[in-house]
Design an enzyme around this catalytic site. Structure first.
Site, PDB file in Angstrom:
ATOM      1  N   GLU A   1       0.808  -1.220   0.000  1.00  0.00           N
ATOM      2  CA  GLU A   1       0.000   0.000   0.000  1.00  0.00           C
ATOM      3  C   GLU A   1       0.843   1.273   0.000  1.00  0.00           C
ATOM      4  O   GLU A   1       0.328   2.363   0.271  1.00  0.00           O
ATOM      5  CB  GLU A   1      -0.934   0.014   1.207  1.00  0.00           C
ATOM      6  CG  GLU A   1      -1.944  -1.114   1.248  1.00  0.00           C
ATOM      7  CD  GLU A   1      -3.029  -1.003   0.175  1.00  0.00           C
ATOM      8  OE1 GLU A   1      -2.895  -0.156  -0.725  1.00  0.00           O
ATOM      9  OE2 GLU A   1      -4.006  -1.773   0.265  1.00  0.00           O
TER      10      GLU A   1
ATOM     11  N   TYR B   1     -16.832  14.849  18.943  1.00  0.00           N
ATOM     12  CA  TYR B   1     -15.445  14.422  18.828  1.00  0.00           C
ATOM     13  C   TYR B   1     -15.118  13.874  17.445  1.00  0.00           C
ATOM     14  O   TYR B   1     -13.987  14.013  16.969  1.00  0.00           O
ATOM     15  CB  TYR B   1     -15.104  13.405  19.924  1.00  0.00           C
ATOM     16  CG  TYR B   1     -14.759  14.105  21.212  1.00  0.00           C
ATOM     17  CD1 TYR B   1     -13.475  14.582  21.442  1.00  0.00           C
ATOM     18  CD2 TYR B   1     -15.735  14.334  22.180  1.00  0.00           C
ATOM     19  CE1 TYR B   1     -13.160  15.254  22.598  1.00  0.00           C
ATOM     20  CE2 TYR B   1     -15.432  15.014  23.348  1.00  0.00           C
ATOM     21  CZ  TYR B   1     -14.139  15.471  23.556  1.00  0.00           C
ATOM     22  OH  TYR B   1     -13.836  16.150  24.704  1.00  0.00           O
TER      23      TYR B   1
ATOM     24  N   HIS C   1     -13.141  -2.147   1.690  1.00  0.00           N
ATOM     25  CA  HIS C   1     -11.725  -2.358   2.008  1.00  0.00           C
ATOM     26  C   HIS C   1     -11.395  -1.995   3.452  1.00  0.00           C
ATOM     27  O   HIS C   1     -11.016  -2.860   4.234  1.00  0.00           O
ATOM     28  CB  HIS C   1     -10.881  -1.540   1.020  1.00  0.00           C
ATOM     29  CG  HIS C   1      -9.413  -1.747   1.125  1.00  0.00           C
ATOM     30  ND1 HIS C   1      -8.548  -1.365   0.116  1.00  0.00           N
ATOM     31  CD2 HIS C   1      -8.627  -2.256   2.101  1.00  0.00           C
ATOM     32  CE1 HIS C   1      -7.307  -1.645   0.469  1.00  0.00           C
ATOM     33  NE2 HIS C   1      -7.332  -2.182   1.676  1.00  0.00           N
TER      34      HIS C   1
END
Length: 238
Positions: A71, A117, A157
């Protein structure tokens, strides 16, 4: 500042202990004055050692250490998009992967602004169109997103986030996974996300990007940019 090798190895153990990197999945990288340190291919994040990382130059060429994750192009695309990004975390955490398999309601963020948050620490999280893991087309899809983001889901993915350092990238990844879990728990219910005024307030306070107009109907991928809230970059908050 922590040694970057130590920071990456510790981050891997932490994420694995949280159940966010099943098997040998997931990869982490960090910028250094000489280029990039990245986790090796075929190793679980719990198995990382400081001496077992791959070193790359600024262009992504392998210079020393173990063979790097496939990757690398994805990591390089994220660094190229945002010069302030100093670390990248990519995971196949369960809830984020599940959301990445759903059609998004909002073309700018496949996760809704459920909590303050999430808005403060992550910001809008686009769904990147599918490409096979390691395929350079995935990096091209990331480069093509026409608006600022610090986190994204990769279709069918997993998740990917950037941070000002490894610790901030880890915290953002945890926030994405927790928000994905909340999103799935609330799926099919009448959820009450933060409203435009609340998001605008957080954007002003924390320099967050988030669209300020209603999103267009989803077509399964990122869409052209709309008017944004204040701030050029998201600043992770404690």
């Amino acid at each position: 500042m922590n040694d970057p090798r130590h920071a990456v190895a510790e981050a891997g153990r932490r994420l694995h202990a949280l159940g966010m990197s099943p098997g040998a999945s997931g990869n982490i990288s960090v910028r250094t004055p000489h280029g990039i340190l990245v986790t090796p291919t075929g190793r679980g994040l719990d198995e990382l050692t400081q001496d077992g990382l791959a070193a790359l130059d600024a262009d992504g060429a392998h210079t020393s250490g173990a063979p790097p994750t496939k990757e690398v192009p994805l990591h390089l695309a994220l660094y190229a998009r945002d010069p302030s990004a100093q670390a990248v975390v990519h995971l196949h955490s369960t809830h984020a992967v599940a959301v990445s398999c759903l059609e998004p309601d909002d073309p700018h963020s496949c996760l809704p602004p459920l909590t303050a948050y999430f808005v403060m620490r992550v910001g809008r999280t686009p769904l990147i169109p599918y490409a096979a893991p390691g395929d350079r087309a995935l990096a091209a899809h990331v480069r093509a997103v026409p608006f600022t983001f610090r986190a994204a889901l990769l279709a069918n993915h997993g998740l990917v986030v950037t941070g000002a350092d490894v610790e901030q990238a880890v915290l953002a990844a945890i926030e994405v996974e927790e928000t994905a879990r909340l999103h799935l728990l609330l799926h099919g219910r009448r959820a009450r996300p933060l409203g435009p005024a609340q998001i605008a307030d957080l954007a002003t306070r924390h320099n967050v990007h988030w669209p300020t107009v209603p999103p267009a109907p989803s077509t399964g991928g990122v869409q052209p940019s709309v008017k944004e809230t204040s701030g050029r970059h998201l600043k992770p908050q404690p």
